[in-house]
Design an enzyme around this catalytic site. Structure first.
Site, PDB file in Angstrom:
ATOM      1  CG  ASP A  12      -1.811  -1.216   1.283  1.00 36.71           C
ATOM      2  OD1 ASP A  12      -2.249  -1.667   0.224  1.00 36.71           O
ATOM      3  OD2 ASP A  12      -2.008  -1.732   2.392  1.00 36.71           O
ATOM      4  N   GLY A  14       1.712   2.890  -2.643  1.00 37.76           N
ATOM      5  CA  GLY A  14       1.366   3.746  -3.789  1.00 37.76           C
ATOM      6  C   GLY A  14       2.030   3.257  -5.073  1.00 37.76           C
ATOM      7  CG  HIS A  40      -1.752  -1.981  -7.411  1.00 38.03           C
ATOM      8  ND1 HIS A  40      -0.820  -1.922  -6.425  1.00 38.03           N
ATOM      9  CD2 HIS A  40      -1.380  -2.989  -8.210  1.00 38.03           C
ATOM     10  CE1 HIS A  40       0.075  -2.857  -6.619  1.00 38.03           C
ATOM     11  NE2 HIS A  40      -0.249  -3.534  -7.688  1.00 38.03           N
ATOM     12  NE  ARG A 304      -8.001  -6.963   6.152  1.00 42.92           N
ATOM     13  CZ  ARG A 304      -7.220  -8.042   6.196  1.00 42.92           C
ATOM     14  NH1 ARG A 304      -7.370  -8.940   7.135  1.00 42.92           N
ATOM     15  NH2 ARG A 304      -6.268  -8.215   5.310  1.00 42.92           N
ATOM     16  NE  ARG A 306      -4.460   0.027   3.001  1.00 39.17           N
ATOM     17  CZ  ARG A 306      -4.475   0.662   1.831  1.00 39.17           C
ATOM     18  NH1 ARG A 306      -4.089   1.924   1.753  1.00 39.17           N
ATOM     19  NH2 ARG A 306      -4.844   0.043   0.740  1.00 39.17           N
TER      20      ARG A 306
HETATM   21  P1  GDP Z   1      -0.320   0.105  -3.778  1.00 38.93           P
HETATM   22  O1  GDP Z   1      -0.933  -1.214  -3.501  1.00 38.93           O
HETATM   23  O2  GDP Z   1       1.120   0.168  -3.400  1.00 38.93           O
HETATM   24  O3  GDP Z   1      -0.550   0.568  -5.181  1.00 38.93           O
HETATM   25  O4  GDP Z   1      -1.020   1.176  -2.831  1.00 38.93           O
HETATM   26  P2  GDP Z   1      -2.587   1.436  -2.598  1.00 38.93           P
HETATM   27  O5  GDP Z   1      -3.229   1.788  -3.866  1.00 38.93           O
HETATM   28  O6  GDP Z   1      -3.192   0.348  -1.829  1.00 38.93           O
HETATM   29  O7  GDP Z   1      -2.527   2.678  -1.581  1.00 38.93           O
HETATM   30  C1  GDP Z   1      -2.047   3.895  -1.920  1.00 38.93           C
HETATM   31  C2  GDP Z   1      -3.149   4.924  -1.721  1.00 38.93           C
HETATM   32  O8  GDP Z   1      -2.569   6.198  -1.703  1.00 38.93           O
HETATM   33  C3  GDP Z   1      -4.154   4.984  -2.861  1.00 38.93           C
HETATM   34  O9  GDP Z   1      -5.395   5.373  -2.350  1.00 38.93           O
HETATM   35  C4  GDP Z   1      -3.585   6.065  -3.788  1.00 38.93           C
HETATM   36  O10 GDP Z   1      -4.564   6.709  -4.591  1.00 38.93           O
HETATM   37  C5  GDP Z   1      -3.026   7.002  -2.790  1.00 38.93           C
HETATM   38  N1  GDP Z   1      -1.860   7.765  -3.194  1.00 38.93           N
HETATM   39  C6  GDP Z   1      -0.755   7.368  -3.905  1.00 38.93           C
HETATM   40  N2  GDP Z   1       0.142   8.362  -3.947  1.00 38.93           N
HETATM   41  C7  GDP Z   1      -0.383   9.400  -3.234  1.00 38.93           C
HETATM   42  C8  GDP Z   1       0.088  10.692  -2.871  1.00 38.93           C
HETATM   43  O11 GDP Z   1       1.197  11.088  -3.175  1.00 38.93           O
HETATM   44  N3  GDP Z   1      -0.743  11.458  -2.095  1.00 38.93           N
HETATM   45  C9  GDP Z   1      -1.970  11.039  -1.681  1.00 38.93           C
HETATM   46  N4  GDP Z   1      -2.706  11.845  -0.949  1.00 38.93           N
HETATM   47  N5  GDP Z   1      -2.432   9.816  -1.999  1.00 38.93           N
HETATM   48  C10 GDP Z   1      -1.659   9.008  -2.760  1.00 38.93           C
END
Ligand code: GDP
Length: 427
Positions: A12, A14, A40, A304, A306
């Site tokens: 998670d 990003g 993601h 869930r 986190r």
């Molecule tokens: P992944 O599984 O590594 O791709 O991560 P996730 O998608 O589960 O979680 C990352 C969350 O952070 C998502 O809701 C993204 O839209 C959000 N996100 C990613 N980069 C940024 C950022 O720089 N700022 C903010 N506010 N949200 C971000």
């Protein structure tokens, strides 16, 4: 040129956003491990999407998106996901599925649920997507490869064996309904017909692409700390989350992976059980959870809440090292703008001694965080595109962490969108 996008921590971080952003300049995006057990979240011109199985390059019409042999392929989930993005106006993505990928079987999902039920309070906090039973069968050599769907005799023989052994467990260990041969065979025929148009000898395809100089992104799921060898075993996932495994899970030579972009979040979050040294609780955690990510830190697959914590330099330095990081993408920095002061975990105190090396799970259970308090910047940094324009304390935070983890932060993400990115140096 092959690049990997992987996670430094518990997942998670990003990765989806970074992969979606880098996919603009890429030809092929490959998922090389894991299955539909993690999500993601991607925000782009089409809207907000939670992908579980599809590679994060599916939103561009110029990309080919590949399910590598290392993936736990859930065929109905894959097709439901393709349907759900097309329904929302995304052009039908070009998908290839490795003929050597193995299939998540309906009973894998059931066994995952039954085992969590049996373990009760000692469960692993599985997402119940069948991933652990799937990989157990893969390495016990009783898994079903996509290629085997196309050999009727072999398939029948295999299913006969499966029914025999699985039914012993279902009857005597779990006391659940038995698997019926005809039903399972019919399901396999359905799977075969669904996947047939996409099946490909992926390593041949990628070998050609590498030779032609195509840009290939290997997209990891979860992060270093969930790796079965190097993570917080046994509270890990069942396939390797490391960039090195990208070579195996995609079928390319390891030396072709030239850039390893490790995604690190500006604070910590984790799902599932297991030690989490810099974890915070109560109102402090609730506020960070509510403000975190894009609309709160809740699982993309499970919903869930986190677990939340401060940035952990010990875990992240280890996480970056095991990935073989060439670049750190430091994400979600904008979220910390509400804090006057930001604690950062810079060491672990274990039985009276302070260490900066990430320990094994047994020792981790005794670790207490050594925190250093950095000043916050107390303003909104979204929309900024030049590093120099970030508030001084914000730059200091990035540079402090860069020094502690020992790998260059070449990208800073300050919002969930594709363009919310600040490049430092060249990438
Ligand atoms: P992944 O599984 O590594 O791709 O991560 P996730 O998608 O589960 O979680 C990352 C969350 O952070 C998502 O809701 C993204 O839209 C959000 N996100 C990613 N980069 C940024 C950022 O720089 N700022 C903010 N506010 N949200 C971000």
């Amino acid at each position: 040129m092959v690049k990997a996008v992987v996670g430094a921590n518990w997942g998670d971080e990003g990765k989806g956003k970074i992969t979606d952003m880098l996919a603009k300049e890429a030809d092929i995006i490959v998922r090389f491990q894991g299955g539909a057990n993690a999500g993601h979240t991607i925000v782009n011109d089409y809207g907000k999407f939670a992908l579980h199985t599809l590679p994060s390059g599916v939103f561009y019409s110029h990309t080919t998106n590949v399910i590598g042999n290392g993936v736990a392929l859930n065929i109905p989930v894959l097709f439901a996901e393709i349907g759900s993005i097309v329904e929302r106006g995304v052009p039908a993505p070009k998908i290839l599925v490795s003929d050597r990928a193995q299939i998540v079987m309906p009973y894998h999902i059931l066994f995952d649920q039954y085992e969590e039920e049996r373990l009760g309070g000692k469960s692993f906090g599985s997402t119940k997507s069948g991933i652990a039973p799937f990989y157990s069968d893969k390495y016990a050599k009783t898994g079903v490869q996509v290629s085997e769907l196309f050999d009727e005799e072999l398939l029948r023989e295999k299913i006969e064996g499966i029914v025999q052994t699985k039914n012993v467990l279902l009857e005597h260990l779990y006391h659940k309904p038995l698997i019926q041969f005809d039903e399972l065979l019919a399901t396999m025929h359905e799977y075969r017909d669904m996947v047939a148009p996409y099946v490909c000898d992926v390593s041949v395809y990628l070998d050609k692409a590498v030779r032609e100089g195509k840009t290939i992104l290997l997209e990891g799921q979860l992060g270093t700390l969930k790796d079965p060898d190097h993570g917080i075993y046994p509270m890990v996932t069942s396939s390797s989350t490391l960039a090195a495994y990208g070579a195996i899970g995609a079928g390319i030579p390891p030396y072709e992976i030239r850039q390893i972009i490790t995604v690190c979040k500006a604070y910590s979050s984790a799902v599932g059980a297991g030690a989490f040294v810099s974890e915070i609780f109560g109102d402090e955690a609730d506020e960070l959870r509510r403000r975190g990510g894009d609309g709160g830190e809740f699982g993309a697959t499970t919903g869930r809440p986190r677990r939340m914590g401060w940035f952990d330099c010990v875990a992240s330095r280890y996480g970056c090292r095991l990935q073989g990081t060439t670049d750190v993408a430091f994400t979600v920095l904008d979220v910390l703008g509400y804090l006057e002061e930001i604690p950062v975990c810079v060491g672990y105190e274990i039985d009276g001694e302070v260490t900066k090396d990430f320990p094994t799970t047994a020792k981790l259970a005794h670790a207490k965080p050594v925190l250093e308090i950095l000043p916050g910047w107390n303003c909104d940094i979204r929309g900024i595109r030049n590093y120099e324009e970030l508030p001084e304390n914000c730059r200091k935070y990035v540079e402090f962490i860069e020094k502690e983890i020992g790998y260059p932060v070449t990208m800073v993400s300050n919002g969930p969108g594709r363009d919310d990115i600040i490049f430092r140096g060249t990438i």
